[in-house]
Scaffold this active site. Structure first.
Site, PDB file in Angstrom:
ATOM      1  N   ARG A  83       0.831  -1.198   0.000  1.00  0.00           N
ATOM      2  CA  ARG A  83       0.000   0.000   0.000  1.00  0.00           C
ATOM      3  C   ARG A  83       0.862   1.242   0.000  1.00  0.00           C
ATOM      4  NH1 ARG A  83      -5.178   1.776   2.833  1.00  0.00           N
ATOM      5  NH2 ARG A  83      -5.262   3.960   2.250  1.00  0.00           N
ATOM      6  N   ARG A  92      -6.502   1.301  -3.995  1.00  0.00           N
ATOM      7  CA  ARG A  92      -5.537   0.760  -3.051  1.00  0.00           C
ATOM      8  C   ARG A  92      -5.418  -0.753  -3.156  1.00  0.00           C
ATOM      9  NH1 ARG A  92      -8.525   3.111   1.038  1.00  0.00           N
ATOM     10  NH2 ARG A  92      -8.080   5.013  -0.060  1.00  0.00           N
ATOM     11  N   ASP A  95      -6.791  -2.142   2.078  1.00  0.00           N
ATOM     12  CA  ASP A  95      -7.278  -1.200   3.078  1.00  0.00           C
ATOM     13  C   ASP A  95      -7.834  -2.021   4.233  1.00  0.00           C
ATOM     14  OD1 ASP A  95      -7.997   1.274   4.114  1.00  0.00           O
ATOM     15  OD2 ASP A  95      -9.873   1.390   2.989  1.00  0.00           O
ATOM     16  N   ASP A  97      -9.562  -1.436   7.953  1.00  0.00           N
ATOM     17  CA  ASP A  97     -10.141  -0.431   8.839  1.00  0.00           C
ATOM     18  C   ASP A  97     -10.698  -1.097  10.084  1.00  0.00           C
ATOM     19  OD1 ASP A  97      -9.790   1.776   7.122  1.00  0.00           O
ATOM     20  OD2 ASP A  97     -11.677   1.363   6.078  1.00  0.00           O
TER      21      ASP A  97
END
Ligand code: ROI
Length: 161
Positions: A83, A92, A95, A97
């Site tokens: 990344r 991307r 990712d 989260d």
């Protein structure tokens, strides 16, 4: 021990392989146990500009890491999978989260939990619902109601390979 839900997304460099590699990396985190992950979904990119479709899913992790140590660990996984943080909302390779960290809300300059945009995003809510159909969110609302409100537009279940 805290149950954390991690949102996973990729739309570059073989997204399905990226998210599967992320699961392997999550299963190797210290002081943590990967409990389960959702099925994988394809999704139309949300955000400005034209972007390739995403592969999205959610993982459930039991962890003794603090939320910030978990965030550091997730960012290290993102970086090891290539990344590059360029533009906000950009494409991307991976990712990760923190969607939820137990029932604890938190907000500081690095981390806001629950993830502030999760309630608008079918590509978060539907995989989370698949994983945790009875989940109650920190604000007392039911995930199943939130997921129904967000709908399933631009989201499709990928075949299990
Ligand atoms: N759109 C989709 N469909 N899935 C994502 O994971 C995703 N992640 C993002 C933005 C660029 C907001 N759009 C997305 O960060």
């Amino acid at each position: 021990m805290t149950t954390a839900y991690i949102g996973i997304g990729s739309n570059l460099d073989q997204p399905l392989q990226q998210v599967q590699a992320a699961i392997t990396a999550l299963s190797q985190l210290p002081q943590s146990r990967l409990v389960a992950h959702s099925p994988w979904y394809g999704s139309t990119a949300i955000g400005p500009g034209q972007q390739a479709d995403y592969v999205n899913g959610v993982a459930e992790l039991d962890t003794r890491l603090s939320a910030h140590d978990l965030l550091d660990a997730l960012q290290a996984i993102e970086q090891s999978q290539g990344r590059v943080r360029s533009e906000r909302w950009g494409a991307r390779t991976l990712d990760l989260d923190i969607l939820l960290y137990g029932q604890q809300p938190m907000a500081d300059t690095r981390l806001v939990v629950p993830h502030p945009r999760m309630l608008e995003r079918p590509f978060v809510l539907q995989p989370l619902l698949a994983l945790a159909p009875a989940l109650v969110l920190p604000d007392g609302s039911y995930l199943r109601d939130r997921a129904a409100a967000a709908g399933t537009e631009g989201l499709w279940l990928l075949e299990h390979a």
